[in-house]
Design a protein around this motif. Structure first.
Motif, PDB file in Angstrom:
ATOM      1  N   ALA A  72       7.092 -13.100  -9.404  1.00  0.00           N
ATOM      2  CA  ALA A  72       7.584 -12.251  -8.319  1.00  0.00           C
ATOM      3  C   ALA A  72       7.711 -10.804  -8.768  1.00  0.00           C
ATOM      4  CB  ALA A  72       8.926 -12.774  -7.819  1.00  0.00           C
ATOM      5  N   LEU A  73       8.140 -10.589  -9.996  1.00  0.00           N
ATOM      6  CA  LEU A  73       8.264  -9.228 -10.521  1.00  0.00           C
ATOM      7  C   LEU A  73       6.898  -8.556 -10.625  1.00  0.00           C
ATOM      8  CD1 LEU A  73      10.121  -7.058 -11.723  1.00  0.00           C
ATOM      9  CD2 LEU A  73       9.717  -8.098 -13.943  1.00  0.00           C
ATOM     10  N   VAL A  74       5.912  -9.279 -11.146  1.00  0.00           N
ATOM     11  CA  VAL A  74       4.560  -8.731 -11.248  1.00  0.00           C
ATOM     12  C   VAL A  74       4.017  -8.422  -9.853  1.00  0.00           C
ATOM     13  CG1 VAL A  74       2.174  -9.321 -11.868  1.00  0.00           C
ATOM     14  CG2 VAL A  74       4.027  -9.784 -13.455  1.00  0.00           C
ATOM     15  N   PHE A  75       4.213  -9.338  -8.922  1.00  0.00           N
ATOM     16  CA  PHE A  75       3.755  -9.153  -7.543  1.00  0.00           C
ATOM     17  C   PHE A  75       4.408  -7.917  -6.929  1.00  0.00           C
ATOM     18  CE2 PHE A  75       4.161 -10.133  -2.980  1.00  0.00           C
ATOM     19  CZ  PHE A  75       2.833 -10.369  -2.663  1.00  0.00           C
ATOM     20  N   LEU A  76       5.710  -7.768  -7.125  1.00  0.00           N
ATOM     21  CA  LEU A  76       6.449  -6.639  -6.575  1.00  0.00           C
ATOM     22  C   LEU A  76       5.952  -5.320  -7.156  1.00  0.00           C
ATOM     23  CD1 LEU A  76       8.915  -5.721  -4.841  1.00  0.00           C
ATOM     24  CD2 LEU A  76      10.245  -5.872  -6.931  1.00  0.00           C
ATOM     25  N   LEU A  77       5.743  -5.280  -8.467  1.00  0.00           N
ATOM     26  CA  LEU A  77       5.271  -4.051  -9.103  1.00  0.00           C
ATOM     27  C   LEU A  77       3.872  -3.663  -8.624  1.00  0.00           C
ATOM     28  CD1 LEU A  77       6.541  -4.482 -12.757  1.00  0.00           C
ATOM     29  CD2 LEU A  77       7.388  -2.905 -11.042  1.00  0.00           C
ATOM     30  N   LEU A  78       2.994  -4.649  -8.504  1.00  0.00           N
ATOM     31  CA  LEU A  78       1.632  -4.350  -8.064  1.00  0.00           C
ATOM     32  C   LEU A  78       1.606  -3.811  -6.644  1.00  0.00           C
ATOM     33  CD1 LEU A  78      -0.460  -7.311  -9.492  1.00  0.00           C
ATOM     34  CD2 LEU A  78      -0.532  -4.937 -10.179  1.00  0.00           C
ATOM     35  N   PHE A  79       2.303  -4.491  -5.755  1.00  0.00           N
ATOM     36  CA  PHE A  79       2.216  -4.093  -4.360  1.00  0.00           C
ATOM     37  C   PHE A  79       3.095  -2.900  -4.023  1.00  0.00           C
ATOM     38  CE2 PHE A  79       0.296  -8.270  -4.136  1.00  0.00           C
ATOM     39  CZ  PHE A  79      -0.838  -7.950  -3.415  1.00  0.00           C
ATOM     40  N   SER A  80       4.159  -2.675  -4.761  1.00  0.00           N
ATOM     41  CA  SER A  80       4.945  -1.469  -4.490  1.00  0.00           C
ATOM     42  C   SER A  80       4.191  -0.234  -4.966  1.00  0.00           C
ATOM     43  CB  SER A  80       6.315  -1.557  -5.156  1.00  0.00           C
ATOM     44  OG  SER A  80       6.181  -1.563  -6.556  1.00  0.00           O
ATOM     45  N   SER A  81       3.489  -0.333  -6.095  1.00  0.00           N
ATOM     46  CA  SER A  81       2.702   0.815  -6.542  1.00  0.00           C
ATOM     47  C   SER A  81       1.520   1.048  -5.607  1.00  0.00           C
ATOM     48  CB  SER A  81       2.238   0.623  -7.975  1.00  0.00           C
ATOM     49  OG  SER A  81       1.384  -0.496  -8.071  1.00  0.00           O
ATOM     50  N   ALA A  82       0.924  -0.018  -5.095  1.00  0.00           N
ATOM     51  CA  ALA A  82      -0.169   0.143  -4.123  1.00  0.00           C
ATOM     52  C   ALA A  82       0.352   0.785  -2.847  1.00  0.00           C
ATOM     53  CB  ALA A  82      -0.808  -1.214  -3.824  1.00  0.00           C
ATOM     54  N   GLY A  83       1.575   0.446  -2.456  1.00  0.00           N
ATOM     55  CA  GLY A  83       2.170   1.054  -1.262  1.00  0.00           C
ATOM     56  C   GLY A  83       2.432   2.530  -1.458  1.00  0.00           C
ATOM     57  N   VAL A  84       2.873   2.924  -2.636  1.00  0.00           N
ATOM     58  CA  VAL A  84       3.124   4.340  -2.916  1.00  0.00           C
ATOM     59  C   VAL A  84       1.808   5.116  -2.906  1.00  0.00           C
ATOM     60  CG1 VAL A  84       3.897   5.948  -4.706  1.00  0.00           C
ATOM     61  CG2 VAL A  84       5.255   3.942  -4.179  1.00  0.00           C
ATOM     62  N   VAL A  85       0.773   4.539  -3.496  1.00  0.00           N
ATOM     63  CA  VAL A  85      -0.522   5.224  -3.531  1.00  0.00           C
ATOM     64  C   VAL A  85      -1.085   5.365  -2.124  1.00  0.00           C
ATOM     65  CG1 VAL A  85      -2.912   5.007  -4.313  1.00  0.00           C
ATOM     66  CG2 VAL A  85      -1.040   4.598  -5.894  1.00  0.00           C
ATOM     67  N   SER A  86      -0.956   4.333  -1.294  1.00  0.00           N
ATOM     68  CA  SER A  86      -1.477   4.450   0.074  1.00  0.00           C
ATOM     69  C   SER A  86      -0.644   5.427   0.898  1.00  0.00           C
ATOM     70  CB  SER A  86      -1.539   3.082   0.751  1.00  0.00           C
ATOM     71  OG  SER A  86      -0.242   2.622   1.046  1.00  0.00           O
ATOM     72  N   ALA A  87       0.657   5.492   0.631  1.00  0.00           N
ATOM     73  CA  ALA A  87       1.491   6.481   1.321  1.00  0.00           C
ATOM     74  C   ALA A  87       1.125   7.888   0.860  1.00  0.00           C
ATOM     75  CB  ALA A  87       2.968   6.203   1.061  1.00  0.00           C
TER      76      ALA A  87
END
Length: 160
Positions: A72-87
């Motif tokens: 869950a931690l790995v999943f959260l880090l990957l998708f939160s960073s992807a969300g920041v980049v897309s924002a």
């Protein structure tokens, strides 16, 4: 002195039971051998053979809950960073993520393998700057417009 050490070692479990047995076995081997040439190497080989045959303790695998938490931690880090980049990709000059957007564009330029690919990337960046300026002109953001023009000029100078 020997009695003191023996008492201390018996009170403090320094060696495991298997190590104690190996130690006693080695002491018996040393007494039975009359120290001919190379006996030390023979004793080492015998000790290594004895230690190699004993079972090694197995490491307990991580529990299912710990594994799920790690995933869950790995999943959260990957998708939160992807969300920041897309924002950051939709940010305009003057926004807080605009610096990240321009840094990613500069990185893409630096990673271009050939001058043709670099020219294509730079053309896309200049088109993005022009679209940003059009959006800023509609929103009457003068500070963002000035920052966007400065960035557009910097991109145009690097294209030359």
């Amino acid at each position: 002195m020997r009695k003191y050490l023996k008492a201390w070692f018996s009170e403090h479990e320094v060696f495991s039971r298997e190590e104690e047995q190996t130690l006693h076995w080695l002491q018996g081997q040393r007494r039975s051998i009359a120290a001919p040439a190379g006996s030390r190497n023979r004793l080492k080989r015998a000790a290594l053979a004895r230690l190699a045959t004993r079972p090694r303790p197995r490491r307990q695998p991580a529990s299912l809950g710990l594994r799920l938490a790690g995933a869950a931690l790995v999943f959260l880090l990957l998708f939160s960073s992807a969300g920041v980049v897309s924002a950051a990709a939709s940010s305009l000059p003057g926004d807080s993520l605009y610096a990240l957007k321009t840094m990613l564009e500069d990185w893409r330029l630096a990673m271009a393998a050939t001058p043709e690919i670099e020219a294509d990337i730079l053309a896309g960046i200049i088109q993005t700057r022009l679209a940003e300026l059009a959006q800023l002109e509609d929103s009457d953001d003068s500070q963002g417009l000035v920052a966007g023009l400065a960035r557009l000029l910097a991109n145009l100078e690097s294209a030359e």
